[in-house]
Design a protein around this motif. Structure first.
Motif, PDB file in Angstrom:
ATOM      1  N   ASN A   2       0.839  -1.195   0.000  1.00  0.00           N
ATOM      2  CA  ASN A   2       0.000   0.000   0.000  1.00  0.00           C
ATOM      3  C   ASN A   2       0.877   1.249   0.000  1.00  0.00           C
ATOM      4  O   ASN A   2       2.106   1.158   0.022  1.00  0.00           O
ATOM      5  CB  ASN A   2      -0.875  -0.049   1.258  1.00  0.00           C
ATOM      6  CG  ASN A   2      -1.885  -1.186   1.121  1.00  0.00           C
ATOM      7  OD1 ASN A   2      -2.894  -1.049   0.452  1.00  0.00           O
ATOM      8  ND2 ASN A   2      -1.555  -2.332   1.677  1.00  0.00           N
ATOM      9  N   VAL A  16      -3.524  -2.854   6.428  1.00  0.00           N
ATOM     10  CA  VAL A  16      -4.830  -2.315   6.071  1.00  0.00           C
ATOM     11  C   VAL A  16      -5.791  -3.446   5.711  1.00  0.00           C
ATOM     12  O   VAL A  16      -6.524  -3.379   4.741  1.00  0.00           O
ATOM     13  CB  VAL A  16      -4.713  -1.321   4.884  1.00  0.00           C
ATOM     14  CG1 VAL A  16      -4.077  -0.022   5.323  1.00  0.00           C
ATOM     15  CG2 VAL A  16      -3.920  -1.949   3.741  1.00  0.00           C
ATOM     16  N   ARG A  17      -5.780  -4.527   6.527  1.00  0.00           N
ATOM     17  CA  ARG A  17      -6.645  -5.665   6.247  1.00  0.00           C
ATOM     18  C   ARG A  17      -8.112  -5.301   6.496  1.00  0.00           C
ATOM     19  O   ARG A  17      -8.451  -4.640   7.468  1.00  0.00           O
ATOM     20  CB  ARG A  17      -6.274  -6.824   7.181  1.00  0.00           C
ATOM     21  CG  ARG A  17      -4.842  -7.301   7.056  1.00  0.00           C
ATOM     22  CD  ARG A  17      -4.588  -8.489   7.972  1.00  0.00           C
ATOM     23  NE  ARG A  17      -4.868  -8.193   9.368  1.00  0.00           N
ATOM     24  CZ  ARG A  17      -3.974  -7.644  10.205  1.00  0.00           C
ATOM     25  NH1 ARG A  17      -2.794  -7.290   9.748  1.00  0.00           N
ATOM     26  NH2 ARG A  17      -4.268  -7.422  11.463  1.00  0.00           N
ATOM     27  N   ARG A  18      -8.996  -5.719   5.607  1.00  0.00           N
ATOM     28  CA  ARG A  18     -10.439  -5.543   5.834  1.00  0.00           C
ATOM     29  C   ARG A  18     -10.913  -6.783   6.584  1.00  0.00           C
ATOM     30  O   ARG A  18     -10.774  -7.900   6.103  1.00  0.00           O
ATOM     31  CB  ARG A  18     -11.183  -5.425   4.511  1.00  0.00           C
ATOM     32  CG  ARG A  18     -12.717  -5.433   4.681  1.00  0.00           C
ATOM     33  CD  ARG A  18     -13.443  -5.420   3.341  1.00  0.00           C
ATOM     34  NE  ARG A  18     -14.901  -5.472   3.516  1.00  0.00           N
ATOM     35  CZ  ARG A  18     -15.577  -6.625   3.606  1.00  0.00           C
ATOM     36  NH1 ARG A  18     -14.947  -7.780   3.554  1.00  0.00           N
ATOM     37  NH2 ARG A  18     -16.896  -6.613   3.784  1.00  0.00           N
ATOM     38  N   PRO A  19     -11.475  -6.606   7.795  1.00  0.00           N
ATOM     39  CA  PRO A  19     -11.904  -7.791   8.552  1.00  0.00           C
ATOM     40  C   PRO A  19     -13.077  -8.506   7.879  1.00  0.00           C
ATOM     41  O   PRO A  19     -13.989  -7.860   7.359  1.00  0.00           O
ATOM     42  CB  PRO A  19     -12.325  -7.210   9.900  1.00  0.00           C
ATOM     43  CG  PRO A  19     -12.587  -5.775   9.668  1.00  0.00           C
ATOM     44  CD  PRO A  19     -11.734  -5.356   8.516  1.00  0.00           C
ATOM     45  N   LEU A  20     -13.020  -9.838   7.862  1.00  0.00           N
ATOM     46  CA  LEU A  20     -14.111 -10.652   7.328  1.00  0.00           C
ATOM     47  C   LEU A  20     -14.868 -11.276   8.483  1.00  0.00           C
ATOM     48  O   LEU A  20     -14.265 -11.788   9.432  1.00  0.00           O
ATOM     49  CB  LEU A  20     -13.555 -11.744   6.402  1.00  0.00           C
ATOM     50  CG  LEU A  20     -12.736 -11.272   5.197  1.00  0.00           C
ATOM     51  CD1 LEU A  20     -12.310 -12.483   4.351  1.00  0.00           C
ATOM     52  CD2 LEU A  20     -13.496 -10.264   4.354  1.00  0.00           C
ATOM     53  N   ASP A  46     -19.501 -12.469   5.207  1.00  0.00           N
ATOM     54  CA  ASP A  46     -18.564 -12.583   4.084  1.00  0.00           C
ATOM     55  C   ASP A  46     -18.421 -14.000   3.557  1.00  0.00           C
ATOM     56  O   ASP A  46     -18.094 -14.213   2.394  1.00  0.00           O
ATOM     57  CB  ASP A  46     -17.188 -12.072   4.539  1.00  0.00           C
ATOM     58  CG  ASP A  46     -17.217 -10.569   4.791  1.00  0.00           C
ATOM     59  OD1 ASP A  46     -17.375  -9.820   3.810  1.00  0.00           O
ATOM     60  OD2 ASP A  46     -17.123 -10.171   5.974  1.00  0.00           O
ATOM     61  N   GLU A 187      -4.846 -15.603   4.949  1.00  0.00           N
ATOM     62  CA  GLU A 187      -5.807 -15.061   5.909  1.00  0.00           C
ATOM     63  C   GLU A 187      -5.523 -15.659   7.290  1.00  0.00           C
ATOM     64  O   GLU A 187      -5.155 -16.833   7.404  1.00  0.00           O
ATOM     65  CB  GLU A 187      -7.245 -15.407   5.496  1.00  0.00           C
ATOM     66  CG  GLU A 187      -7.696 -14.725   4.220  1.00  0.00           C
ATOM     67  CD  GLU A 187      -9.115 -15.114   3.821  1.00  0.00           C
ATOM     68  OE1 GLU A 187      -9.684 -14.423   2.975  1.00  0.00           O
ATOM     69  OE2 GLU A 187      -9.655 -16.113   4.359  1.00  0.00           O
ATOM     70  N   ASP A 208      -7.603 -11.396  10.945  1.00  0.00           N
ATOM     71  CA  ASP A 208      -8.410 -10.620  10.004  1.00  0.00           C
ATOM     72  C   ASP A 208      -9.673 -11.330   9.548  1.00  0.00           C
ATOM     73  O   ASP A 208     -10.462 -10.761   8.774  1.00  0.00           O
ATOM     74  CB  ASP A 208      -7.580 -10.166   8.808  1.00  0.00           C
ATOM     75  CG  ASP A 208      -6.829 -11.307   8.120  1.00  0.00           C
ATOM     76  OD1 ASP A 208      -6.012 -11.027   7.238  1.00  0.00           O
ATOM     77  OD2 ASP A 208      -7.069 -12.481   8.468  1.00  0.00           O
ATOM     78  N   ARG A 231     -17.705  -6.221  12.690  1.00  0.00           N
ATOM     79  CA  ARG A 231     -16.826  -5.652  11.668  1.00  0.00           C
ATOM     80  C   ARG A 231     -16.281  -4.295  12.125  1.00  0.00           C
ATOM     81  O   ARG A 231     -15.075  -4.033  11.979  1.00  0.00           O
ATOM     82  CB  ARG A 231     -17.588  -5.502  10.350  1.00  0.00           C
ATOM     83  CG  ARG A 231     -16.706  -5.132   9.171  1.00  0.00           C
ATOM     84  CD  ARG A 231     -17.476  -5.183   7.860  1.00  0.00           C
ATOM     85  NE  ARG A 231     -17.674  -6.560   7.387  1.00  0.00           N
ATOM     86  CZ  ARG A 231     -18.844  -7.055   6.959  1.00  0.00           C
ATOM     87  NH1 ARG A 231     -19.916  -6.282   6.990  1.00  0.00           N
ATOM     88  NH2 ARG A 231     -18.930  -8.282   6.524  1.00  0.00           N
ATOM     89  N   ASP A 232     -17.118  -3.461  12.702  1.00  0.00           N
ATOM     90  CA  ASP A 232     -16.657  -2.144  13.159  1.00  0.00           C
ATOM     91  C   ASP A 232     -15.623  -2.293  14.279  1.00  0.00           C
ATOM     92  O   ASP A 232     -14.573  -1.634  14.258  1.00  0.00           O
ATOM     93  CB  ASP A 232     -17.845  -1.310  13.666  1.00  0.00           C
ATOM     94  CG  ASP A 232     -18.788  -0.881  12.549  1.00  0.00           C
ATOM     95  OD1 ASP A 232     -18.409  -1.053  11.364  1.00  0.00           O
ATOM     96  OD2 ASP A 232     -19.898  -0.404  12.846  1.00  0.00           O
ATOM     97  N   THR A 235     -12.347  -3.529  12.837  1.00  0.00           N
ATOM     98  CA  THR A 235     -11.704  -2.491  12.032  1.00  0.00           C
ATOM     99  C   THR A 235     -10.975  -1.491  12.926  1.00  0.00           C
ATOM    100  O   THR A 235      -9.808  -1.176  12.698  1.00  0.00           O
ATOM    101  CB  THR A 235     -12.745  -1.754  11.171  1.00  0.00           C
ATOM    102  OG1 THR A 235     -13.392  -2.701  10.307  1.00  0.00           O
ATOM    103  CG2 THR A 235     -12.088  -0.663  10.322  1.00  0.00           C
TER     104      THR A 235
END
Ligand code: DX5
Length: 241
Positions: A2, A16-20, A46, A187, A208, A231-232, A235
């Protein structure tokens, strides 16, 4: 990779992983699995995890492949099979054929883990390896190139509704470092006792992907609110780590 951080260093993907958020269907009403799966998809999950138990590796017995296959057409998200069984090698193609795109085996049940993970990929699925709370992170050190997901169990497997084991967080951090240093896209999943309150510790430690069963099903505001809260929280905790 990134963009650079404040000091101009390239930020690793892991920062900057997006949590699943992935539910376990263990608490579902097994008499209406199609409706339950549609409900989870509508809640914004997800993926969906199927806890496959043989009554030997763990003291519980759950889903055969036909049960999972019967629910497949009701889902708009992928299925993963968590094989808590003594002989996963004999079941890999069965659960891929049942519609699972990700097959997770336990390191503790694989004599030849490297070969088993490679076989899962040969079958066209993504490979995952789970480690029980007592198993050290190093057990996966030599199979990172064959692995798409590592699952750090935060309970002793077999049943939902158990208490989260915070001591596993040091192992999660160790696994996160191993993954980041390997350069492989893997993951890091946690499973067991994941709630709106415990998910922060697991995310801060480096996870993550988050499995939730009883807490998600028991959330008074419903599954969509539970998914959003998980998720929030993940994050915020992951970004602050
Ligand atoms: C244990 C199972 C559970 C389940 C989630 O073998 O794998 O961890 O998926 O259970 P909860 O979220 O109810 O602890």
């Amino acid at each position: 990779m990134n963009g650079p951080d404040q000091k101009g260093r390239a930020m690793p993907e892991s920062s900057v992983r997006r949590p699943l958020i992935v539910p376990s269907v263990l608490p579902a009403d097994f008499a209406c699995l199609g409706e339950e799966v549609r409900d989870l998809c509508a809640a914004g999950v997800d993926r969906i995890q199927w806890d496959v138990m043989d009554g030997v590796f763990v003291p519980n017995l759950t889903f055969g492949p036909d049960v999972i296959a019967s629910a497949r057409s009701h889902s708009t998200v992928g299925f993963e099979a968590h094989l808590m069984v003594v002989n996963p090698d004999g079941l890999l193609s069965t659960y891929v054929d049942a519609g699972c795109e990700l097959i997770i085996v336990h390191a503790e049940s694989c004599t030849h883990l490297h070969r088993t993970l490679a076989r899962i990929r040969e079958l066209g699925a993504r490979s995952g390896v789970a480690v029980n709370p007592h198993t050290p992170a190093e057990v996966v050190a030599h199979v990172l190139a064959e692995t798409d997901l590592i699952l750090a169990m935060t309970v002793n497997p077999g049943f939902g509704g158990q208490a989260y084991i915070p001591a596993v967080e040091s192992k999660i951090t160790r696994l996160r470092r191993m993954i980041d240093e390997s350069g492989h896209s893997i993951e890091l999943e946690v499973d067991g006792g994941i709630t709106g309150d415990t998910i922060g510790g697991a995310a801060a430690a480096g996870a993550d992907v988050f499995i939730s069963g009883s807490w998600m099903y028991g959330c008074p505001e419903g599954k969509a609110a539970a998914v959003k809260r998980l998720r929030d929280a993940a994050t915020v905790a992951g970004a602050a780590a």
